[in-house]
Design an enzyme around this catalytic site. Sequence first.
Site, short mmCIF file in Angstrom:
data_model
loop_
_atom_site.label_atom_id
_atom_site.label_comp_id
_atom_site.label_asym_id
_atom_site.label_seq_id
_atom_site.Cartn_x
_atom_site.Cartn_y
_atom_site.Cartn_z
N GLY A 119 0.83 -1.21 0.00
CA GLY A 119 0.00 0.00 0.00
C GLY A 119 0.86 1.25 0.00
O GLY A 119 0.50 2.25 0.63
N VAL B 199 -2.99 -7.08 -3.32
CA VAL B 199 -2.43 -7.81 -2.16
C VAL B 199 -3.32 -8.94 -1.67
O VAL B 199 -2.88 -9.77 -0.88
CB VAL B 199 -2.12 -6.88 -0.96
CG1 VAL B 199 -0.94 -5.98 -1.21
CG2 VAL B 199 -3.36 -6.10 -0.52
N ASN C 157 0.73 -2.64 5.24
CA ASN C 157 0.02 -1.36 5.36
C ASN C 157 -1.19 -1.24 4.45
O ASN C 157 -2.11 -0.48 4.74
CB ASN C 157 1.02 -0.23 5.06
CG ASN C 157 0.34 1.09 4.81
OD1 ASN C 157 -0.10 1.77 5.75
ND2 ASN C 157 0.19 1.47 3.54
N SER D 98 -5.37 -0.26 13.42
CA SER D 98 -6.15 0.97 13.58
C SER D 98 -6.65 1.04 15.03
O SER D 98 -6.92 -0.01 15.64
CB SER D 98 -7.37 0.94 12.65
OG SER D 98 -8.33 1.88 13.05
N TYR E 294 -14.14 -3.80 8.56
CA TYR E 294 -12.82 -3.15 8.69
C TYR E 294 -12.29 -3.32 10.11
O TYR E 294 -11.15 -3.71 10.33
CB TYR E 294 -12.97 -1.68 8.33
CG TYR E 294 -11.73 -0.83 8.51
CD1 TYR E 294 -10.79 -0.70 7.48
CD2 TYR E 294 -11.48 -0.14 9.70
CE1 TYR E 294 -9.65 0.09 7.64
CE2 TYR E 294 -10.35 0.65 9.87
CZ TYR E 294 -9.44 0.76 8.83
OH TYR E 294 -8.33 1.54 8.99
P1 NAD Z 1 -4.69 5.22 1.48
O1 NAD Z 1 -5.96 4.84 0.85
O2 NAD Z 1 -4.10 6.55 1.17
O3 NAD Z 1 -3.57 4.11 1.24
C1 NAD Z 1 -3.87 2.74 1.18
C2 NAD Z 1 -3.05 2.13 0.08
O4 NAD Z 1 -3.38 0.74 0.01
C3 NAD Z 1 -3.42 2.75 -1.28
O5 NAD Z 1 -2.25 3.12 -1.97
C4 NAD Z 1 -4.16 1.63 -1.98
O6 NAD Z 1 -4.04 1.63 -3.39
C5 NAD Z 1 -3.53 0.39 -1.35
N1 NAD Z 1 -4.41 -0.75 -1.53
C6 NAD Z 1 -5.71 -0.84 -1.18
N2 NAD Z 1 -6.21 -2.02 -1.58
C7 NAD Z 1 -5.20 -2.69 -2.19
C8 NAD Z 1 -5.10 -3.95 -2.83
N3 NAD Z 1 -6.15 -4.77 -2.90
N4 NAD Z 1 -3.91 -4.31 -3.36
C9 NAD Z 1 -2.85 -3.48 -3.29
N5 NAD Z 1 -2.88 -2.28 -2.72
C10 NAD Z 1 -4.04 -1.88 -2.17
O7 NAD Z 1 -4.92 5.07 3.05
P2 NAD Z 1 -4.00 5.33 4.34
O8 NAD Z 1 -4.80 6.21 5.22
O9 NAD Z 1 -2.63 5.71 3.96
O10 NAD Z 1 -4.04 3.88 4.98
C11 NAD Z 1 -2.90 3.06 5.16
C12 NAD Z 1 -3.21 2.04 6.23
O11 NAD Z 1 -3.45 2.73 7.48
C13 NAD Z 1 -4.48 1.24 5.95
O12 NAD Z 1 -4.29 -0.10 6.32
C14 NAD Z 1 -5.51 1.90 6.85
O13 NAD Z 1 -6.54 1.03 7.21
C15 NAD Z 1 -4.65 2.28 8.04
N6 NAD Z 1 -5.25 3.33 8.86
C16 NAD Z 1 -5.46 4.59 8.37
C17 NAD Z 1 -6.04 5.56 9.19
C18 NAD Z 1 -6.30 6.96 8.71
O14 NAD Z 1 -6.93 7.75 9.46
N7 NAD Z 1 -5.87 7.34 7.52
C19 NAD Z 1 -6.41 5.24 10.51
C20 NAD Z 1 -6.18 3.95 10.97
C21 NAD Z 1 -5.59 3.01 10.15
#
Ligand code: NAD
Length: 265
Positions: free
Chosen positions: A27, A78, A104, A156, A173
């Site tokens: 990711g 993934v 991630n 998370s 989720y």
């Molecule tokens: P984001 O959407 O900017 O990044 C997520 C990345 O994962 C993207 O680049 C997306 O293309 C990739 N992805 C999604 N599905 C995929 C797949 N099937 N195959 C390959 N790649 C895939 O989001 P983010 O906020 O940077 O999130 C990153 C991680 O942090 C995630 O696991 C999210 O659940 C976790 N998270 C985020 C937050 C927040 O507030 N942003 C809070 C808690 C947890």
Amino acid sequence: MEAKGRRVIASGTDGKKVERSVAVVTGSARGIGRASACALARRGFDLALADRLEAELAETERLVRDIGADVMILTGDVSDHADVQEKGRAVIERFGRVDVLVNNAGVSQPKSLIEISEEEYDRTIAINLKSCFSWCKAVAPTMLEQKAGRIVNISSVSAHMGANANAVSKFAYVTAKAGMLGMTRALCKELAPYITVNAICPGAVRTDLTSALFDKRAEKLVETIPLGRIGTPEDIAEVVAFLATVSPNFITGEVIDVDGGQYVN
Ligand code: NAD
């Protein structure tokens, strides 16, 4: 550039030491994954970048190359277990080792138990949870052979708190993210003593995943965060880099909340 994170692994044909440590970040096309890849590149890691978004992945590649990292791009889904095993083999063939895996990649899922279909549930679990199994399965044998490796799972705070009615992501989720904590604890024991496995629980972090919702209710959200601001991808990336490089390392099976104090237990 002095590469702090690198270890000497071999002698080159010209007699010079060849140095590199290698991190896989899933990711990593944007958001927390991209920031983590950059933070690791700054500490001297070479990077294998996995994501399904080609154009954004190319931008991350440019950023980490500018920092000085060697890069391998892994475009794909993934949640495809067989494809992940192939990609894991390709990384090991290219770099000869894997020092760090950052699980991630994730997607939000805004539906409740009552609203969600079986297909949506399965897809959410496959991307957010099963992908971690697939990537661990792909690289852990090499880490065990190396007698060294670090796995960082991005969960998370919703895994602790559940999700409110207005949350970006709900039932499936939260279930997947809580599953990552169980996986972290199981693997910390199974893969010890050479591999450490830790989880980070981000709170509210402004990324493409969350921006639209945060824009609607930023003020109210900030009121719930003792440190008084929404997080940035770099807030999480610095903790990823810490877990990837801290030395000596006596941390495993740990869950670190990086949430400005939003979840205090
Ligand atoms: P984001 O959407 O900017 O990044 C997520 C990345 O994962 C993207 O680049 C997306 O293309 C990739 N992805 C999604 N599905 C995929 C797949 N099937 N195959 C390959 N790649 C895939 O989001 P983010 O906020 O940077 O999130 C990153 C991680 O942090 C995630 O696991 C999210 O659940 C976790 N998270 C985020 C937050 C927040 O507030 N942003 C809070 C808690 C947890």
